[in-house]
Design a protein around this motif. Structure first.
Motif, short mmCIF file in Angstrom:
data_model
loop_
_atom_site.label_atom_id
_atom_site.label_comp_id
_atom_site.label_asym_id
_atom_site.label_seq_id
_atom_site.Cartn_x
_atom_site.Cartn_y
_atom_site.Cartn_z
N LYS A 17 31.47 38.96 27.85
CA LYS A 17 32.37 39.36 28.96
C LYS A 17 33.48 40.22 28.54
CE LYS A 17 30.30 36.02 31.91
NZ LYS A 17 30.45 35.06 32.98
N PHE A 19 36.56 40.87 29.85
CA PHE A 19 37.87 40.32 30.10
C PHE A 19 37.71 38.79 30.02
CE2 PHE A 19 37.56 44.16 32.51
CZ PHE A 19 38.55 44.86 32.11
N LYS A 23 42.89 37.09 31.14
CA LYS A 23 43.39 38.37 31.34
C LYS A 23 42.45 39.11 32.57
CE LYS A 23 44.41 42.38 29.51
NZ LYS A 23 45.69 42.75 28.91
N ALA A 24 41.61 38.45 33.25
CA ALA A 24 41.11 38.87 34.37
C ALA A 24 41.84 38.38 35.58
CB ALA A 24 39.74 38.19 34.54
N LYS A 25 42.57 37.19 35.32
CA LYS A 25 43.58 36.85 36.41
C LYS A 25 44.98 37.69 36.38
CE LYS A 25 45.93 32.88 38.13
NZ LYS A 25 46.04 31.35 38.27
N PHE A 37 35.10 45.47 39.06
CA PHE A 37 34.83 44.82 37.74
C PHE A 37 33.15 44.76 37.46
CE2 PHE A 37 38.70 42.80 38.90
CZ PHE A 37 39.23 42.62 37.66
N MET A 40 30.97 41.13 34.19
CA MET A 40 31.66 39.99 34.30
C MET A 40 30.81 38.71 34.91
SD MET A 40 34.77 39.93 33.26
CE MET A 40 35.66 38.71 33.84
N ASP A 142 35.25 32.38 36.03
CA ASP A 142 35.62 33.54 34.91
C ASP A 142 36.58 34.74 35.34
OD1 ASP A 142 33.56 32.52 33.57
OD2 ASP A 142 32.02 33.72 34.36
N PHE A 143 37.20 34.55 36.38
CA PHE A 143 38.15 35.44 36.75
C PHE A 143 39.62 34.62 36.72
CE2 PHE A 143 34.65 37.51 38.43
CZ PHE A 143 34.90 39.16 38.08
N HIS A 371 34.52 48.83 32.24
CA HIS A 371 34.26 47.58 32.79
C HIS A 371 35.27 47.23 34.03
CE1 HIS A 371 31.80 46.68 29.33
NE2 HIS A 371 32.88 46.83 28.42
N LEU A 372 36.29 48.24 34.14
CA LEU A 372 37.13 48.14 35.15
C LEU A 372 37.33 49.33 35.94
CD1 LEU A 372 38.76 46.46 37.23
CD2 LEU A 372 41.06 46.64 35.38
#
Length: 470
Positions: A17, A19, A23-25, A37, A40, A142-143, A371-372
């Motif tokens: 993944k 992030f 990092k995702a948060k 996203f 993910m 995961d987020f 990825h974003l």
């Protein structure tokens, strides 16, 4: 197990993944524009949740579908104007595939070429209350939100054309996962009277200034919708399935006070009419109108929660030891609200400037890339993910919205149009104000339209909270 939704497997090197949860948060809590996203959720079991699989899991249990016309009118198809059908997913699938009415019996009165069906805003915790093990198929951890799964998520299943009128959500930010078909996206909301796909520019001329951001969400992608962004969602494939979860923000405390004020006013004033058409002001998925006593209890509870939050916030801000790296990331949304509370500052830019300083400490630049993917204004589309939204900020909305209504909103779709331009979407009364004064007759609804104006409700909330502080 039914066949899984069609998803492309991760390419070599993409099975990791992009992030980390932390990092995702950070991205979710600090992003101030819609973004998609990618890569993910490729290992989430929920990707098997297509309509056929869900039909087998629900095993004949009926759910409620909202029925709407595929024709394009100038007026949005609000939930209070739609009809509803109780049916199984098996019957829904039979109807969408054109099978005989004996198989799709509850939909027999609706021609699938003229109507769409939408099982929107279904709490997963309710429809799968006897299958709680299924909650773990959704892994929002995961987020960066550990423990959040299907229990805190909602399910959306629609046919082609199913849509949610343009609105903004009063609470939190939104993460929307697409499982089957293409779409994007939604709880408490303020609706616009503008039909964004067929706007009546004669009545709403300012809509010509709105900047649309349009995104088509594909299976396996997750759309991030910031707090208070206007959005419209529509299914573009024959069948679509989406999952979403609203992420709570510190700013929601005051929003809940405002919602409690709105509900108290609506129930009290509409209940005074005989007969009382309260239902027209409450979303069909809401509970029935509650008593004034219960509404006041909710209002007092919301105010107590807000004031308690304020005490904790002040205590933390005065204690330097609490300002560690993790808190800087998680509190950026809260600080945006704290920087100023004076209405005049909403227009001066000092509020936004204060937030920028805080965000810069954590991010020199948001890590946009493959990825974003940012959802850009239509004129700036630059990616395979079509960009779509309408820019608007709730801060302007609170001072300018004259057409919005509070109430529960539902949304998920296939193609989403978003914006944070609340002046063009909400403040659309100029053309209506030229009506001949001799024809004016103020009704209860007219009075309520003014009283539940977000600007008025925000002012009342501020006065009540100040009264409690004294």
């Amino acid at each position: 197990m039914a066949e899984a939704a069609a998803l492309d497997p991760p390419l070599p090197g993409e099975d990791v993944k992009p992030f980390t949860p932390e990092k995702a948060k950070e991205i979710v809590m600090c992003l101030q524009q819609p973004a998609v996203f990618c890569n993910m959720v490729f290992d989430w079991p929920v990707l098997y949740w297509n309509a056929k699989y869900l039909s087998e899991v629900l095993d004949g249990r009926t759910i409620r579908f909202r029925m709407g016309m595929k024709k394009r009118d100038a007026a949005p198809q609000f939930e209070t104007k739609c009809s509803y059908v109780e049916a199984t997913l098996e019957e829904f699938l039979a109807w969408t595939s054109g099978q005989p009415t004996c198989v799709s019996r509850p939909f027999s009165c609706y021609d699938s070429s003229k109507y769409w069906a939408y099982a929107d805003y279904k709490y997963i915790a309710r429809i799968f209350e006897d299958k709680t093990e299924i909650f773990k198929d959704i892994m929002w951890s995961d987020f960066g939100f550990p423990g959040r799964n299907g229990k805190e998520s909602t399910l959306w299943i629609g046919s082609a054309g199913a849509n949610t009128p343009c609105h903004l959500d009063s609470y939190g930010c939104n993460l929307v996962l697409q499982i089957q078909g293409r779409i994007p996206y939604e709880e408490s909301s303020i609706f616009s009277k503008v039909n964004v796909v067929n706007p009546d520019l004669k009545h709403y001329p300012r809509f010509t200034k709105a900047r649309a951001h349009v995104v088509t969400l594909n299976p396996g992608q997750v759309l991030f919708v910031p707090r208070h962004w206007w959005h419209y969602v529509e299914s573009v494939d024959p069948i679509t399935v989406s999952i979403n979860s609203w992420i709570e923000l510190d700013a929601d405390h005051k929003a809940r006070v405002e919602e409690a004020i709105t509900r108290t006013l609506v129930c009290a004033i509409k209940s005074a009419e005989n007969p009382s058409p309260v239902d027209a002001w409450l979303n069909p998925t809401e509970v029935e109108a509650t008593s004034h006593e219960i509404n006041l209890q909710y209002l007092n509870g919301a105010m107590s929660a807000y004031l308690e939050y304020q005490k904790v916030t002040v205590s933390e801000d005065r204690d330097p030891s609490t300002h560690d790296t993790e808190k800087e990331a998680s509190s950026c949304k809260r600080r945006k609200i704290q920087v100023n509370t004076k209405p005049e500052d909403y227009k001066s830019g000092t509020h936004e400037a204060g937030f920028t300083v805080v965000k810069a400490k954590k991010f020199e630049k948001i890590p946009f890339g493959v990825h974003l993917i940012p959802v850009l204004p239509q004129s700036q589309e630059a990616s395979s993910v079509a960009a779509g939204a309408v820019e608007s900020d709730s801060r302007d909305l609170l001072s300018k919205n004259e057409e919005g209504h509070f109430g529960k909103s539902r949304c998920t779709g296939k193609q989403s149009v978003m914006s944070n331009d609340c002046e063009t979407l909400a403040d659309q009364t100029d053309s209506d104000s030229t009506a001949n004064s001799s024809q004016m007759a103020i009704s209860t609804n007219d009075l309520l339209d003014c009283l539940v104006n977000p600007q008025v409700v925000s002012l009342v909330a501020g006065l009540l909270l100040e009264r409690e502080r004294v």
